[in-house]
Design a protein around this motif. Structure first.
Motif, PDB file in Angstrom:
ATOM      1  N   ARG A  84       1.439   5.861  -7.952  1.00 22.98           N
ATOM      2  CA  ARG A  84       2.083   4.548  -8.067  1.00 22.98           C
ATOM      3  C   ARG A  84       2.816   4.136  -6.793  1.00 22.98           C
ATOM      4  O   ARG A  84       3.134   2.960  -6.601  1.00 22.98           O
TER       5      ARG A  84
ATOM      6  N   PRO B  57      -4.939   6.414  -7.709  1.00 25.17           N
ATOM      7  CA  PRO B  57      -3.810   6.329  -6.772  1.00 25.17           C
ATOM      8  C   PRO B  57      -2.476   6.673  -7.439  1.00 25.17           C
ATOM      9  O   PRO B  57      -2.269   6.426  -8.631  1.00 25.17           O
TER      10      PRO B  57
ATOM     11  N   VAL C 136      -5.148   1.842  -0.272  1.00 23.43           N
ATOM     12  CA  VAL C 136      -6.094   2.238  -1.322  1.00 23.43           C
ATOM     13  C   VAL C 136      -7.389   1.428  -1.213  1.00 23.43           C
ATOM     14  O   VAL C 136      -8.492   1.965  -1.366  1.00 23.43           O
ATOM     15  N   SER C 137      -7.258   0.130  -0.936  1.00 27.76           N
ATOM     16  CA  SER C 137      -8.447  -0.714  -0.756  1.00 27.76           C
ATOM     17  C   SER C 137      -9.297  -0.220   0.407  1.00 27.76           C
ATOM     18  O   SER C 137     -10.540  -0.229   0.332  1.00 27.76           O
TER      19      SER C 137
ATOM     20  N   PHE D 240      -6.522   2.459 -11.220  1.00 28.81           N
ATOM     21  CA  PHE D 240      -5.063   2.467 -11.162  1.00 28.81           C
ATOM     22  C   PHE D 240      -4.486   2.895 -12.509  1.00 28.81           C
ATOM     23  O   PHE D 240      -4.968   2.487 -13.567  1.00 28.81           O
TER      24      PHE D 240
ATOM     25  N   GLU E 103       1.521   4.648  -3.718  1.00 23.90           N
ATOM     26  CA  GLU E 103       0.575   4.398  -2.632  1.00 23.90           C
ATOM     27  C   GLU E 103       0.460   2.897  -2.358  1.00 23.90           C
ATOM     28  O   GLU E 103       0.461   2.076  -3.276  1.00 23.90           O
ATOM     29  N   ASP E 104       0.317   2.577  -1.087  1.00 25.19           N
ATOM     30  CA  ASP E 104       0.155   1.183  -0.667  1.00 25.19           C
ATOM     31  C   ASP E 104      -1.223   0.672  -1.093  1.00 25.19           C
ATOM     32  O   ASP E 104      -2.246   1.317  -0.831  1.00 25.19           O
ATOM     33  N   LYS E 105      -1.263  -0.494  -1.726  1.00 25.53           N
ATOM     34  CA  LYS E 105      -2.524  -1.019  -2.259  1.00 25.53           C
ATOM     35  C   LYS E 105      -3.517  -1.353  -1.153  1.00 25.53           C
ATOM     36  O   LYS E 105      -4.740  -1.233  -1.346  1.00 25.53           O
ATOM     37  N   ASN E 106      -3.030  -1.767   0.004  1.00 27.09           N
ATOM     38  CA  ASN E 106      -3.935  -2.034   1.123  1.00 27.09           C
ATOM     39  C   ASN E 106      -4.586  -0.747   1.605  1.00 27.09           C
ATOM     40  O   ASN E 106      -5.784  -0.725   1.933  1.00 27.09           O
TER      41      ASN E 106
ATOM     42  N   GLU F  51       2.230   7.161   3.076  1.00 29.69           N
ATOM     43  CA  GLU F  51       3.339   6.216   2.901  1.00 29.69           C
ATOM     44  C   GLU F  51       4.690   6.845   3.222  1.00 29.69           C
ATOM     45  O   GLU F  51       5.587   6.174   3.746  1.00 29.69           O
TER      46      GLU F  51
ATOM     47  N   LYS G  70     -11.229   2.805  -0.683  1.00 32.81           N
ATOM     48  CA  LYS G  70     -12.368   2.431  -1.534  1.00 32.81           C
ATOM     49  C   LYS G  70     -13.566   2.010  -0.690  1.00 32.81           C
ATOM     50  O   LYS G  70     -14.710   2.420  -0.958  1.00 32.81           O
TER      51      LYS G  70
END
Length: 336
Positions: A244, A242, A251-252, A264, A246-249, A213, A255
């Motif tokens: 705080r 992750p 992270v997905s 989280f 980090e981009d959630k997309n 990021e 996964k």
């Protein structure tokens, strides 16, 4: 005499509480300069300790060193302080050069401590780092207007900085111009002792870092580093925690790519382990500060580090990452 604390992150808040206890300060003023994402975390951390008598909460954005900062600085200038515990970020220069204090200590704020020390050792000072509107930014129109407002009120925004005093949990050696007050994380240890912690021998916690990021390394290379960890612990269950930021997309995608559990944080990782009564045994990561703090808090845990190749690092960040890697030597098990 009063003491002043200037905090801009959750880790700094923890260190501020530790400093208040270790230095036995009584009459304190706390300035919280926070991003929105950190506010609830800070509130929770503060709820675990005694109240602060006086708190200021200036609004934080990408640039807001104008009238509100002038007003706050003028308010704080009315007092004389024994200790001033400050963030080591550039924006702290606004207070460092204008507040009356006897002793200044910088609080740990992630790996910034290590990069500041490395810079100090190389250049013999932090003069450029402790300057409001450093580098090219000071030539922007908005910066020039805000700078003029400060000068109008007689504020100093930069100056020579040839010594360094740290309140730190990092094992940094003292020198003629570097003074160290050790942060033993006593308060944090006391919180841990009050909990009944559950061993997690079968789990490996990977501490995420927003290296992609903030454009320190590429996404492909970050995946390569994680693959080292996943391969090494192929026989165990892996939990990715992750950061705080980090981009959630992203992270997905991690996964689905590695098929590990994602957990989280509600706060920061050190606090979440306590909240969830977790006693970690295996912790892995790259250049996260949490690896250092967790090493202090859970000495029986084994910390694994996926070594970052400097050739893969953005040239703008290479010196900072080099400083972090130097400090990781002999502390963690290296996964090459």
């Amino acid at each position: 005499m009063k003491s002043l604390f200037f905090v801009s992150s959750p880790l700094e808040m923890i260190c501020a509480i530790e400093a208040r206890k270790q230095f036995k300060t009584k009459d304190t003023i706390l300035v919280l300069y926070l991003f929105d994402v950190d506010k609830k975390i800070i509130e929770y951390i503060m709820s675990l300790d005694e109240k602060w008598p006086t708190i200021y909460k200036p609004f934080r954005s990408s640039i807001n060193y104008g009238k509100k900062w002038v007003k706050l600085t003028n308010q704080l200038k009315k007092e004389k302080y024994h200790y001033f515990f400050s963030s080591g970020m550039t924006f702290s220069a606004n207070l460092i050069y204008n507040i009356n204090y006897k002793e200044l200590y910088f609080l740990d704020d992630g790996t910034l401590t290590l990069t500041n020390v490395a810079y100090f050792n190389e250049h013999g000072n932090l003069t450029k780092k402790l300057s409001l509107f450093p580098g090219h930014n000071k030539f922007k129109f908005k910066h020039k207007v805000n700078e003029a407002i400060h000068y109008l009120f007689g504020h100093k925004l930069r100056g020579k900085w040839n010594s360094l005093s740290l309140f730190t949990f990092f094992d940094i050696p003292k020198s003629n111009n570097i003074h160290i007050a050790r942060n033993e994380l006593t308060w944090f240890h006391q919180l841990k002792e009050k909990k009944v912690l559950k061993p997690t021998d079968d789990l490996v916690f990977i501490i995420g870092t927003p290296l992609v990021e903030v454009k320190i390394i590429s996404k492909a290379y970050y995946h390569k580093l994680l693959q080292k960890i996943v391969t090494h612990f192929s026989s165990k269950k892996i939990v990715y925690v992750p950061h705080r930021w980090e981009d959630k997309n992203n992270v997905s995608h991690l996964k689905s790519l590695f098929n590990f559990e994602v957990r989280f944080n509600k706060n920061i990782i050190e606090m979440d382990f306590l909240i969830e009564s977790i006693l970690p045994k295996h912790i892995a990561g790259t250049i996260s500060t949490a690896l250092f703090t967790l090493k202090k808090l859970y000495p029986k845990a084994t910390i694994y580090n996926a070594a970052v190749d400097l050739d893969e690092v953005n040239p703008l960040n290479k010196e900072a990452v080099k400083a972090i890697k130097e400090h990781q030597k002999d502390l963690f098990k290296i996964l090459n």
